[in-house]
Scaffold this active site. Sequence first.
Site, PDB file in Angstrom:
ATOM      1  CD  GLU A  89       5.144  -9.438   1.144  1.00  0.00           C
ATOM      2  OE1 GLU A  89       5.403  -9.272  -0.065  1.00  0.00           O
ATOM      3  OE2 GLU A  89       4.864  -8.497   1.915  1.00  0.00           O
TER       4      GLU A  89
ATOM      5  CG  HIS B  61       2.288  -6.544   0.379  1.00  0.00           C
ATOM      6  ND1 HIS B  61       3.376  -6.268   1.177  1.00  0.00           N
ATOM      7  CD2 HIS B  61       1.459  -5.487   0.503  1.00  0.00           C
ATOM      8  CE1 HIS B  61       3.221  -5.093   1.757  1.00  0.00           C
ATOM      9  NE2 HIS B  61       2.053  -4.590   1.364  1.00  0.00           N
TER      10      HIS B  61
ATOM     11  CB  CYS C  95       4.563  -2.382   0.003  1.00  0.00           C
ATOM     12  SG  CYS C  95       3.083  -1.454   0.442  1.00  0.00           S
TER      13      CYS C  95
END
Lengths: 268, 212
Positions: B196, B194, B91
Site C-alpha cells: 500500500e 508494504h 508486514c
Amino acid sequence: MKKKRVIPILLLKNGYLVKSKNFIKHQNLGNPVTAVKRLSEWASDELIYLDITKNNHYDINRDDQNYSNNSCILDIILDVSKSCLMPITFGGGIKTILDIEKRLQAGADKVALNSVMHDNLHLISKASFEFGKQCIVISVDYKYINEKPKVFVHNGLTNTGYSPLEWVKIAEKEGAGEVLLNSIDRDGTQIGYDLDLIAQISNSVKIPVIAAGGAGSWEDMKEVFTSTKADAVAAANIFHFTDQSVYLAKKYLFEHKVSVRSPEMLFI
Amino acid sequence: MSQEIFSKVIKICVLDYGAGNVRSVMNMLSRLNKVEVVLSNSLADIISATHLILPGVGSFPAAMRKITSELPLNKIESQIFNSKIPFLGICVGMQVLAEEGYEHTHTKGLGWISGSVMQFESNELSLPHVGWNSVKKINNDPFLNNIDDSDDFYFVHSFVFKPKNELNALAVTEYGNKFTAIVKNKNIYGVQFHPEKSQLSGLKLIKNFLEN
C-alpha cells in the site's frame, strides 16, 4: 538491493507550507496537500512533514477559523495520506503517546520526535515499545557554537548542551528506529550538506541516518552518498522551487551510479 | 492506472482489529475500479468477502493480542481453509501467520504457515531495514506475475519470517543477508513489505492477488 532514498521535507506553519532559512525566516508556499500530488507524481521515496507552528502564534492566526493546532494537523495528515501511495513521516508538537497514536491512525507511517526527547526522554522508549521502533524517527537539529556542534530543541531556541553524536546514541539506546539530522546553520543556505558530521554519525550508529540541511544542487546529494553511510538525503526548498525536482534529482543520482530507484514519473 | 476491470466480482474485507496502518491500505484499495472494500470485523462482512486482507504494523505480541481479542478467528479460519478464500497478510499481518514470534517475548502466532519470526541479522548494514528494496522469485506463482528485479517495494521492519518449508517462500530479499519477503501456503499469502506504500509495484501486486 536496497536503494538510497530521496526525501522531500515539507514545513508546515499555521496550516501552510513554508520555506525556511536558518529556522528564522519563513515564506509562505501555499497549500500542503496540493504539494503532495506533485511530489507523488515525481516518485518521491517518502515524505517528511514537519509542523513548526508555535502554539501561541497558531492560535492568533486561526482563532477566526476555530481550529486547534491538533485537529488541523490531523486533517492535513488525513488528506495527505489519501493523496499518495508512499510512506509519510509527521513531526512537530508531539508530546504524548496519544499524539503519536492519533497521527498514525490518521495515516502517518512514522512520527518524528524532536523537543520531547529533551523534555521527556522516557517517551521515546515507551513509544518504541508501543508502536515498534520502525515508526519512531528522532529529528535532531544542531548548530555550531564555538566550532562545536550542539543539539538544539524548541525550534532551535534551546541548547541542550549535547553533541549530535551523544544525542543520537541516547536516542538509539532508547529505541529510536531512524534519525533525521538537520543542520540549522545550513538550513535554506544551499551551501551543501555537513558531510563530516553526517559521516561521523552514520559510522557510529546502527539505525539509518537521513541527512538534511544545505542542499543546493543534486551534486550535493550525491556527495552525501559517496562520502558517508547515510541512508537517505532530505531537503525542503530545493524540491519546492524546481519543476519535476525529485525526478530530476533521482535521474542525476541514477546517472552518477548512486543506487536509487530508477527515476520515473508516476500517474497513480 | 485504475482502468482495469477484474474478470469477476470482488469484495475485499480488510480485517479491522485496530492496526495502525489500516487507512493506507483502504486508501490504496479505494483506487481500484469495480472493487468493493470494507473495513470490518463483522461475521457478515467476513462471510461475504471474496478476499481477506490482514494489515499490520507494530510489534508481534501487540498485534496478536488485538487479533485474538477483536477478530472472529474461527470464522476466518473456516473461510480460508474450507471455502479457500484468498488471504493476504501485510508486514506484521504476514509475520503473525507463523507459529511463533520472538519480538520482545516469545508469542504464539496464528500458525497458518510453519515457521518462526526472528530478529533480522543485517550484518554491517543499518537496522531497522527501512526503504525500497527488490524481491527475487524463488518459487513461481501467479501472485508474482509481471513482477521482476526492477520492482521495488517499501520495507520497514527489524524482524523476519523464517518458514520451515522452503516451498512456502515465494520470494527473498537481500539486505546484508537474505530473508523471506513473500510467503505462501495454498490460498494464504503474506508480504513483509508494504504494497500500500509501494506506488506502481504495490498496485501491480495487489491486482495479482485480486485476480487470484
